[in-house]
Design a protein around this motif. Structure first.
Motif, PDB file in Angstrom:
ATOM      1  N   LEU A  92      -4.865  46.400  -6.663  1.00 52.18           N
ATOM      2  CA  LEU A  92      -4.393  45.816  -7.873  1.00 52.18           C
ATOM      3  C   LEU A  92      -3.628  46.468  -8.583  1.00 52.18           C
ATOM      4  CD1 LEU A  92      -8.208  45.465  -9.082  1.00 52.18           C
ATOM      5  CD2 LEU A  92      -6.662  43.861  -8.610  1.00 52.18           C
ATOM      6  N   ARG A  93      -3.507  47.991  -8.465  1.00 49.01           N
ATOM      7  CA  ARG A  93      -2.531  48.628  -9.198  1.00 49.01           C
ATOM      8  C   ARG A  93      -1.147  48.968  -8.453  1.00 49.01           C
ATOM      9  NH1 ARG A  93      -3.000  48.986 -14.064  1.00 49.01           N
ATOM     10  NH2 ARG A  93      -2.111  51.013 -14.239  1.00 49.01           N
ATOM     11  N   LEU A  94      -1.239  49.057  -7.435  1.00 45.40           N
ATOM     12  CA  LEU A  94       0.001  49.387  -6.327  1.00 45.40           C
ATOM     13  C   LEU A  94       0.526  48.191  -5.731  1.00 45.40           C
ATOM     14  CD1 LEU A  94      -0.725  52.730  -4.831  1.00 45.40           C
ATOM     15  CD2 LEU A  94      -0.131  52.513  -7.172  1.00 45.40           C
ATOM     16  N   ARG A  95      -0.153  47.117  -5.727  1.00 38.77           N
ATOM     17  CA  ARG A  95       0.080  46.040  -4.956  1.00 38.77           C
ATOM     18  C   ARG A  95       0.415  46.167  -3.514  1.00 38.77           C
ATOM     19  NH1 ARG A  95      -2.212  43.395  -8.284  1.00 38.77           N
ATOM     20  NH2 ARG A  95      -1.035  42.368 -10.054  1.00 38.77           N
ATOM     21  N   GLU A  96      -0.326  47.346  -3.010  1.00 40.66           N
ATOM     22  CA  GLU A  96      -0.489  47.804  -1.582  1.00 40.66           C
ATOM     23  C   GLU A  96      -1.076  46.743  -0.797  1.00 40.66           C
ATOM     24  OE1 GLU A  96      -2.378  51.415   0.699  1.00 40.66           O
ATOM     25  OE2 GLU A  96      -0.908  51.860  -0.932  1.00 40.66           O
TER      26      GLU A  96
ATOM     27  N   MET B   6     -19.116  55.184  -2.272  1.00 42.29           N
ATOM     28  CA  MET B   6     -18.727  53.849  -2.645  1.00 42.29           C
ATOM     29  C   MET B   6     -17.238  53.853  -2.903  1.00 42.29           C
ATOM     30  SD  MET B   6     -20.807  52.058  -1.516  1.00 42.29           S
ATOM     31  CE  MET B   6     -20.130  50.270  -1.885  1.00 42.29           C
ATOM     32  N   TYR B   7     -16.480  55.156  -3.175  1.00 42.37           N
ATOM     33  CA  TYR B   7     -15.179  55.069  -3.364  1.00 42.37           C
ATOM     34  C   TYR B   7     -14.208  54.404  -2.149  1.00 42.37           C
ATOM     35  CZ  TYR B   7     -15.136  59.679  -0.888  1.00 42.37           C
ATOM     36  OH  TYR B   7     -15.603  60.668   0.161  1.00 42.37           O
ATOM     37  N   VAL B   8     -15.209  54.475  -1.194  1.00 46.73           N
ATOM     38  CA  VAL B   8     -14.285  53.783  -0.003  1.00 46.73           C
ATOM     39  C   VAL B   8     -14.199  52.389  -0.282  1.00 46.73           C
ATOM     40  CG1 VAL B   8     -16.550  53.110   1.371  1.00 46.73           C
ATOM     41  CG2 VAL B   8     -14.150  53.845   2.570  1.00 46.73           C
TER      42      VAL B   8
ATOM     43  N   PRO C 179      -9.218  50.836  -1.804  1.00 44.26           N
ATOM     44  CA  PRO C 179      -8.535  49.790  -1.380  1.00 44.26           C
ATOM     45  C   PRO C 179      -8.222  48.630  -2.293  1.00 44.26           C
ATOM     46  CG  PRO C 179     -10.392  49.511   0.018  1.00 44.26           C
ATOM     47  CD  PRO C 179     -10.474  50.867  -0.740  1.00 44.26           C
ATOM     48  N   LEU C 180      -9.590  48.369  -3.185  1.00 45.72           N
ATOM     49  CA  LEU C 180      -9.287  47.581  -4.112  1.00 45.72           C
ATOM     50  C   LEU C 180      -8.220  47.903  -5.273  1.00 45.72           C
ATOM     51  CD1 LEU C 180     -13.179  46.534  -4.532  1.00 45.72           C
ATOM     52  CD2 LEU C 180     -11.043  44.875  -3.766  1.00 45.72           C
ATOM     53  N   LEU C 181      -8.309  49.327  -5.664  1.00 42.60           N
ATOM     54  CA  LEU C 181      -7.528  49.754  -6.702  1.00 42.60           C
ATOM     55  C   LEU C 181      -6.246  49.750  -6.247  1.00 42.60           C
ATOM     56  CD1 LEU C 181      -9.726  52.557  -8.429  1.00 42.60           C
ATOM     57  CD2 LEU C 181      -9.035  50.503  -9.480  1.00 42.60           C
ATOM     58  N   ALA C 182      -5.879  50.129  -4.889  1.00 43.58           N
ATOM     59  CA  ALA C 182      -4.642  50.212  -4.471  1.00 43.58           C
ATOM     60  C   ALA C 182      -4.029  48.887  -4.404  1.00 43.58           C
ATOM     61  CB  ALA C 182      -4.523  50.910  -2.842  1.00 43.58           C
TER      62      ALA C 182
ATOM     63  N   ALA D 279     -17.984  57.359  -8.799  1.00 48.44           N
ATOM     64  CA  ALA D 279     -17.103  56.903  -7.508  1.00 48.44           C
ATOM     65  C   ALA D 279     -15.755  56.064  -7.833  1.00 48.44           C
ATOM     66  CB  ALA D 279     -18.111  56.094  -6.489  1.00 48.44           C
ATOM     67  N   ALA D 280     -15.791  55.229  -8.741  1.00 45.86           N
ATOM     68  CA  ALA D 280     -14.831  54.472  -9.339  1.00 45.86           C
ATOM     69  C   ALA D 280     -13.732  55.506  -9.825  1.00 45.86           C
ATOM     70  CB  ALA D 280     -15.308  53.409 -10.470  1.00 45.86           C
ATOM     71  N   LEU D 281     -14.013  56.506 -10.475  1.00 44.61           N
ATOM     72  CA  LEU D 281     -12.894  57.343 -10.909  1.00 44.61           C
ATOM     73  C   LEU D 281     -12.388  58.322  -9.801  1.00 44.61           C
ATOM     74  CD1 LEU D 281     -14.743  58.828 -14.303  1.00 44.61           C
ATOM     75  CD2 LEU D 281     -12.791  57.537 -14.056  1.00 44.61           C
ATOM     76  N   TYR D 282     -13.188  58.565  -8.778  1.00 39.78           N
ATOM     77  CA  TYR D 282     -12.884  59.437  -7.533  1.00 39.78           C
ATOM     78  C   TYR D 282     -11.859  58.531  -6.868  1.00 39.78           C
ATOM     79  CZ  TYR D 282     -16.119  63.001  -8.252  1.00 39.78           C
ATOM     80  OH  TYR D 282     -17.265  63.964  -8.463  1.00 39.78           O
ATOM     81  N   ALA D 283     -11.996  57.117  -6.831  1.00 42.07           N
ATOM     82  CA  ALA D 283     -11.083  56.148  -6.137  1.00 42.07           C
ATOM     83  C   ALA D 283      -9.789  56.009  -6.978  1.00 42.07           C
ATOM     84  CB  ALA D 283     -11.864  54.899  -6.184  1.00 42.07           C
ATOM     85  N   LEU D 284      -9.709  56.112  -8.291  1.00 47.93           N
ATOM     86  CA  LEU D 284      -8.458  56.314  -8.930  1.00 47.93           C
ATOM     87  C   LEU D 284      -7.748  57.567  -8.779  1.00 47.93           C
ATOM     88  CD1 LEU D 284      -7.217  54.699 -11.109  1.00 47.93           C
ATOM     89  CD2 LEU D 284      -8.289  55.828 -13.039  1.00 47.93           C
ATOM     90  N   HIS D 285      -8.390  58.463  -8.578  1.00 42.53           N
ATOM     91  CA  HIS D 285      -7.972  59.931  -8.350  1.00 42.53           C
ATOM     92  C   HIS D 285      -7.074  59.736  -7.062  1.00 42.53           C
ATOM     93  CE1 HIS D 285      -7.907  64.146  -6.921  1.00 42.53           C
ATOM     94  NE2 HIS D 285      -7.510  64.053  -8.201  1.00 42.53           N
ATOM     95  N   ILE D 286      -7.820  59.212  -6.039  1.00 37.68           N
ATOM     96  CA  ILE D 286      -7.164  59.096  -4.663  1.00 37.68           C
ATOM     97  C   ILE D 286      -6.294  58.142  -4.542  1.00 37.68           C
ATOM     98  CG2 ILE D 286      -7.840  58.227  -2.275  1.00 37.68           C
ATOM     99  CD1 ILE D 286     -10.714  58.923  -2.674  1.00 37.68           C
ATOM    100  N   VAL D 287      -6.045  56.992  -5.466  1.00 33.95           N
ATOM    101  CA  VAL D 287      -4.924  56.291  -5.536  1.00 33.95           C
ATOM    102  C   VAL D 287      -3.614  56.824  -6.156  1.00 33.95           C
ATOM    103  CG1 VAL D 287      -4.152  53.996  -6.595  1.00 33.95           C
ATOM    104  CG2 VAL D 287      -6.370  53.966  -5.421  1.00 33.95           C
TER     105      VAL D 287
END
Length: 299
Positions: free
Chosen positions: A115-119, A104-106, A110-113, A157-165
């Motif tokens: 929210l955090r990067l304004r990408e 579910m990091y998939v 993109p949500l974190l990207a 999964a949320a932490l892995y997403a943060l790591h990917i971002v």
């Protein structure tokens, strides 16, 4: 920094290789943590990986600028916490369910990207996220109750997403080796702290040692090195979608080794995941690749 199309394709195939390795580990980990504590398994695994990487790559580590060193330490702590939560969750739920929830990091990436990067995330990427999520569900779920193991794995999964971002923003090709070694050292420190106050216990037998060594050197040190290098050339959302091929490889290994029988769910789920990867990587809309890479390099 710019990233040529051949380099981008090489990064994609590198991520595919590491997800193939990760796909071979779910059942292996499930067996090992049945015979030793989760924190002991992770501590021994990542301490071994860190020692090897710090010895082999001492010079690239010393060359890291202080900001990059701090970023690598932070990313390692995030990943280490994700490893603890995922492996605790895997002890409580089936490997197939763990594979789906981890994937579910998939969705989170993109949500974190955004929210955090304004990408800005292009429409084909959101469509790919939906395809990949559906594919993961077909591959992994045969009815699931949302218990503590699922929640722990969802948090990982949320932490892995943060790591990917974070890697997508901070990784640079010239720093990839040094940052990988520092991240693994930070992961080892997190896992060692989790064994307090008793400290880590060693694997109980030769079979467990073999699994730990494989997880340390191939699925740990080698995978972190490849991911850090690859994400210097790929936007976070694209990297996350490529990495959802992990359960596809897990199913392929299970079938080839005679552990599972080939089913329509495997075929349909794998096709959806591969279609998602094709959509964002191999057949982007005109201009989408240039736009995504420009956004990636501007942040």
């Amino acid at each position: 920094m710019t990233s040529s199309r051949p380099r981008t394709l090489a990064a994609t195939f590198g991520l595919l290789a590491l997800t193939a390795v990760w796909g071979s580990t779910f059942v292996l980990i499930k067996d090992v943590v049945g015979r030793m504590r989760v924190v002991d398994f992770l501590a021994v695994r990542f301490v071994l990986a860190a020692l090897v990487m710090l010895v082999l790559f001492a010079r690239p580590v010393r060359r890291l600028a202080r900001p990059q060193l701090g970023r690598a330490l932070l990313l390692g702590v995030v990943y280490g916490l994700g490893q603890l939560l995922q492996t605790w969750g895997l002890k409580l739920i089936a490997p197939s369910v763990s594979g789906f929830v981890t994937g579910m990091y998939v969705v989170f990436t993109p949500l974190l990207a955004w929210l955090r990067l304004r990408e800005r995330i292009a429409t084909p990427v959101w469509l790919a996220v939906a395809l990949a999520t559906g594919g993961l569900a077909l591959l992994s779920l045969h009815g699931v109750s949302v218990d503590r193991g699922v929640w722990l794995t969802l948090a990982s999964a949320a932490l892995y997403a943060l790591h990917i971002v974070g890697l997508g923003r901070w990784s640079r090709e010239g720093d990839a080796v040094g940052m990988s070694a520092v991240q693994v050292a930070a992961i080892a420190a997190v896992c060692l702290l989790a064994t307090a106050p008793e400290g880590p216990a060693l694997p109980p037998d030769a079979s467990a040692w073999g699994a730990v060594l494989y997880m340390a050197l191939v699925a740990g040190a080698g995978a972190m090195l490849m991911q850090t290098w690859a994400q210097a050339h790929l936007p976070p959302a694209r990297a996350a979608i490529v990495m959802t091929t992990e359960p596809v490889f897990a199913a392929a290994f299970a079938v080839s080794l005679g552990v599972d029988a080939l089913t329509w769910r495997m075929l349909a789920g794998g096709a959806l995941v591969l279609a998602a990867m094709y959509l964002v990587e191999l057949a982007p809309r005109p201009g989408a690749t240039v736009q995504a890479e420009a956004l990636h390099h501007e942040v």
